[in-house]
Scaffold this motif. Structure first.
Motif, PDB file in Angstrom:
ATOM      1  N   LYS A  22     -68.326 -42.463 -12.985  1.00 37.15           N
ATOM      2  CA  LYS A  22     -68.028 -41.694 -14.197  1.00 37.15           C
ATOM      3  C   LYS A  22     -67.930 -40.224 -13.852  1.00 37.15           C
ATOM      4  CE  LYS A  22     -67.467 -39.877 -18.117  1.00 37.15           C
ATOM      5  NZ  LYS A  22     -68.248 -38.830 -18.602  1.00 37.15           N
ATOM      6  N   SER A  24     -66.553 -36.325 -15.482  1.00 42.35           N
ATOM      7  CA  SER A  24     -66.084 -35.657 -16.700  1.00 42.35           C
ATOM      8  C   SER A  24     -64.661 -35.172 -16.468  1.00 42.35           C
ATOM      9  CB  SER A  24     -66.992 -34.478 -17.030  1.00 42.35           C
ATOM     10  OG  SER A  24     -66.778 -33.465 -16.078  1.00 42.35           O
ATOM     11  N   GLY A  25     -63.972 -34.930 -17.557  1.00 38.76           N
ATOM     12  CA  GLY A  25     -62.636 -34.366 -17.437  1.00 38.76           C
ATOM     13  C   GLY A  25     -62.681 -33.011 -16.744  1.00 38.76           C
ATOM     14  N   GLY A  63     -63.589 -38.537 -18.269  1.00 37.39           N
ATOM     15  CA  GLY A  63     -63.650 -37.950 -19.607  1.00 37.39           C
ATOM     16  C   GLY A  63     -62.363 -37.214 -19.948  1.00 37.39           C
ATOM     17  N   GLY A  64     -62.408 -36.473 -21.041  1.00 38.75           N
ATOM     18  CA  GLY A  64     -61.210 -35.763 -21.476  1.00 38.75           C
ATOM     19  C   GLY A  64     -61.471 -34.309 -21.819  1.00 38.75           C
ATOM     20  N   GLY A  65     -62.698 -33.859 -21.515  1.00 41.05           N
ATOM     21  CA  GLY A  65     -63.136 -32.531 -21.937  1.00 41.05           C
ATOM     22  C   GLY A  65     -62.316 -31.376 -21.364  1.00 41.05           C
ATOM     23  N   ARG A  69     -61.736 -32.165 -26.769  1.00 36.66           N
ATOM     24  CA  ARG A  69     -62.982 -32.822 -27.175  1.00 36.66           C
ATOM     25  C   ARG A  69     -62.999 -32.935 -28.683  1.00 36.66           C
ATOM     26  NH1 ARG A  69     -66.258 -30.398 -23.204  1.00 36.66           N
ATOM     27  NH2 ARG A  69     -66.920 -32.043 -21.770  1.00 36.66           N
ATOM     28  N   GLY A  70     -63.342 -34.130 -29.161  1.00 33.71           N
ATOM     29  CA  GLY A  70     -63.360 -34.376 -30.603  1.00 33.71           C
ATOM     30  C   GLY A  70     -64.238 -33.403 -31.352  1.00 33.71           C
ATOM     31  N   ASP A  84     -61.249 -37.156 -32.457  1.00 33.94           N
ATOM     32  CA  ASP A  84     -61.736 -38.081 -31.430  1.00 33.94           C
ATOM     33  C   ASP A  84     -60.579 -38.875 -30.812  1.00 33.94           C
ATOM     34  OD1 ASP A  84     -64.397 -37.410 -31.330  1.00 33.94           O
ATOM     35  OD2 ASP A  84     -65.028 -38.903 -32.800  1.00 33.94           O
ATOM     36  N   GLY A  87     -59.072 -36.793 -28.322  1.00 35.42           N
ATOM     37  CA  GLY A  87     -59.912 -36.794 -27.115  1.00 35.42           C
ATOM     38  C   GLY A  87     -59.674 -38.038 -26.277  1.00 35.42           C
ATOM     39  N   MET A  88     -59.558 -39.176 -26.945  1.00 34.32           N
ATOM     40  CA  MET A  88     -59.321 -40.432 -26.207  1.00 34.32           C
ATOM     41  C   MET A  88     -57.964 -40.388 -25.502  1.00 34.32           C
ATOM     42  SD  MET A  88     -60.890 -43.395 -28.651  1.00 34.32           S
ATOM     43  CE  MET A  88     -61.210 -42.661 -30.236  1.00 34.32           C
ATOM     44  N   THR A 145     -64.051 -45.957 -25.513  1.00 32.52           N
ATOM     45  CA  THR A 145     -64.341 -47.281 -26.079  1.00 32.52           C
ATOM     46  C   THR A 145     -63.239 -47.700 -27.047  1.00 32.52           C
ATOM     47  OG1 THR A 145     -65.487 -46.303 -27.960  1.00 32.52           O
ATOM     48  CG2 THR A 145     -66.844 -46.817 -26.024  1.00 32.52           C
ATOM     49  N   ASN A 147     -62.989 -46.218 -29.859  1.00 28.77           N
ATOM     50  CA  ASN A 147     -63.561 -45.896 -31.175  1.00 28.77           C
ATOM     51  C   ASN A 147     -64.016 -44.450 -31.230  1.00 28.77           C
ATOM     52  OD1 ASN A 147     -63.799 -48.687 -32.397  1.00 28.77           O
ATOM     53  ND2 ASN A 147     -64.833 -48.930 -30.446  1.00 28.77           N
ATOM     54  N   PHE A 150     -67.814 -41.949 -30.250  1.00 30.47           N
ATOM     55  CA  PHE A 150     -68.437 -42.308 -28.975  1.00 30.47           C
ATOM     56  C   PHE A 150     -68.018 -41.294 -27.920  1.00 30.47           C
ATOM     57  CE2 PHE A 150     -68.652 -46.389 -31.155  1.00 30.47           C
ATOM     58  CZ  PHE A 150     -69.915 -46.832 -30.791  1.00 30.47           C
ATOM     59  N   THR A 151     -68.603 -41.421 -26.745  1.00 29.07           N
ATOM     60  CA  THR A 151     -68.228 -40.548 -25.636  1.00 29.07           C
ATOM     61  C   THR A 151     -67.783 -41.426 -24.466  1.00 29.07           C
ATOM     62  OG1 THR A 151     -70.374 -40.656 -24.606  1.00 29.07           O
ATOM     63  CG2 THR A 151     -70.057 -38.916 -26.243  1.00 29.07           C
ATOM     64  N   THR A 152     -67.250 -40.774 -23.470  1.00 21.52           N
ATOM     65  CA  THR A 152     -66.826 -41.539 -22.297  1.00 21.52           C
ATOM     66  C   THR A 152     -68.033 -41.964 -21.446  1.00 21.52           C
ATOM     67  OG1 THR A 152     -66.351 -39.449 -21.195  1.00 21.52           O
ATOM     68  CG2 THR A 152     -64.491 -40.615 -22.175  1.00 21.52           C
TER      69      THR A 152
HETATM   70  N1  UDP Z   1     -63.927 -40.152 -27.326  1.00 21.99           N
HETATM   71  C1  UDP Z   1     -64.098 -40.994 -28.418  1.00 21.99           C
HETATM   72  N2  UDP Z   1     -64.534 -42.273 -28.187  1.00 21.99           N
HETATM   73  C2  UDP Z   1     -64.855 -42.739 -26.962  1.00 21.99           C
HETATM   74  C3  UDP Z   1     -64.732 -41.853 -25.863  1.00 21.99           C
HETATM   75  C4  UDP Z   1     -64.260 -40.569 -26.070  1.00 21.99           C
HETATM   76  O1  UDP Z   1     -63.836 -40.617 -29.549  1.00 21.99           O
HETATM   77  O2  UDP Z   1     -65.254 -43.913 -26.827  1.00 21.99           O
HETATM   78  C5  UDP Z   1     -63.363 -38.810 -27.546  1.00 21.99           C
HETATM   79  C6  UDP Z   1     -64.362 -37.768 -28.024  1.00 21.99           C
HETATM   80  O3  UDP Z   1     -63.709 -36.941 -28.959  1.00 21.99           O
HETATM   81  C7  UDP Z   1     -64.669 -36.987 -26.774  1.00 21.99           C
HETATM   82  C8  UDP Z   1     -63.351 -37.007 -26.046  1.00 21.99           C
HETATM   83  O4  UDP Z   1     -62.833 -38.314 -26.322  1.00 21.99           O
HETATM   84  O5  UDP Z   1     -65.049 -35.674 -27.062  1.00 21.99           O
HETATM   85  C9  UDP Z   1     -63.419 -36.778 -24.552  1.00 21.99           C
HETATM   86  O6  UDP Z   1     -64.448 -37.536 -23.973  1.00 21.99           O
HETATM   87  P1  UDP Z   1     -65.792 -36.868 -23.396  1.00 21.99           P
HETATM   88  O7  UDP Z   1     -66.227 -35.736 -24.288  1.00 21.99           O
HETATM   89  O8  UDP Z   1     -66.757 -37.973 -23.176  1.00 21.99           O
HETATM   90  O9  UDP Z   1     -65.267 -36.287 -22.033  1.00 21.99           O
HETATM   91  P2  UDP Z   1     -66.041 -35.531 -20.855  1.00 21.99           P
HETATM   92  O10 UDP Z   1     -67.089 -34.641 -21.477  1.00 21.99           O
HETATM   93  O11 UDP Z   1     -66.695 -36.588 -19.992  1.00 21.99           O
HETATM   94  O12 UDP Z   1     -64.972 -34.798 -20.111  1.00 21.99           O
END
Ligand code: UDP
Length: 248
Positions: A22, A24-25, A63-65, A69-70, A84, A87-88, A145, A147, A150-152
């Motif tokens: 795993k 992060s973006g 991830g997608g940060g 980010r949602g 969100d 973000g996905m 996910t 949905n 949630f987060t990655t």
């Molecule tokens: N996200 C979501 N559902 C999930 C996974 C991710 O809605 O199951 C959205 C959420 O808005 C999140 C964004 O995708 O802020 C990016 O993912 P994340 O923040 O986990 O990324 P990272 O911080 O790891 O880069």
């Protein structure tokens, strides 16, 4: 694209035979502050390849940060679920970028999305994904996910359980979990091991609480390690290196 040949590699010397990585973006953006930084993506792809070359079956969630980010969208007044989904979608872009980098190194890779988008990548079908792993293809699970809310991190834990991964490798900027921020405090102490419950109770910031609880309830270890350490990922698989193991 190189020709695909099924090569069963020796896995006897490795600590884990199937893992979830795993990242992060933000790990992909280098010093740019946004988006994908191709040399950084390539560097991480080489780390993944070096573990793949050991015969380890690799799942990835990115991830997608670095793109969206949602929560940030919602903070600016956007409806949360729409933010969100954006973000996905960002995670799909990152997954495609990593797939391109891995395939340019000759590592066969599938991007598998929780939200079907057939022209872009495969939809998530558990049995098909397992088969890809058995054929030594790296599987990048995109769109979280599927949905909102949630987060990655949770997506990585969910898919790691579904794929029967033996551990989640959480690549970060530091080489483990500390009792306080090691960037700010010189006397911060790194844990060799820490329990899921301590991570939750002390809010150690390894992953979000739902991801930790899901790992705990399924006895899935989380290895926190530095993605900036060259050869670090491979080293841990070979039984070396510095990291923190979150376990029961
Ligand atoms: N996200 C979501 N559902 C999930 C996974 C991710 O809605 O199951 C959205 C959420 O808005 C999140 C964004 O995708 O802020 C990016 O993912 P994340 O923040 O986990 O990324 P990272 O911080 O790891 O880069």
């Amino acid at each position: 694209m190189p020709q695909e040949i099924e090569t069963p590699a020796a896995t006897s010397a490795v600590a884990y035979k199937r893992v979830m990585l795993k990242i992060s973006g933000e790990a992909l953006m280098g010093d740019q502050g946004f988006g994908l930084h191709p040399p950084t993506v390539e560097r991480i792809a080489k780390e993944v390849k070096s573990v793949h070359d050991m015969g380890v079956e690799i799942c990835m969630v990115i991830g997608g940060g670095n793109i969206f980010r949602g929560l940030s969208g919602a903070a600016q007044g956007m409806e949360r679920t729409t933010a969100d989904y954006m973000g996905m979608l960002a995670t799909v872009m990152n997954a495609l970028g990593m797939q391109a980098a891995l395939e340019s190194l000759g590592v066969f890779t599938r991007v598998i999305s929780a939200i079907p988008m057939d022209q872009v990548c495969e939809p998530y079908i558990r049995r098909r994904a397992v088969r890809h792993l058995e054929k030594k293809r790296v599987c990048i699970f995109a769109a979280g996910t599927g949905n909102p809310y949630f987060t990655t991190d949770t997506a990585a834990t969910l898919r790691a359980n579904e794929m029967a991964c033996e551990a989640i490798f959480k690549g970060t900027k530091v080489d483990g979990v500390y009792d306080k921020d090691p960037v700010k405090f010189d006397d911060a102490k790194r844990y060799d091991t820490v329990s899921y419950d301590d991570v939750l109770a002390k809010r150690l910031g390894v992953m979000d609480a739902s991801a930790i609880a899901l790992a705990r309830d399924n006895s899935l270890p989380i290895i926190v390690f530095s993605l900036d350490e060259p050869g670090g990922f491979r080293g841990i698989l070979a039984g070396e290196g510095t990291y923190t193991k979150v376990q029961g």
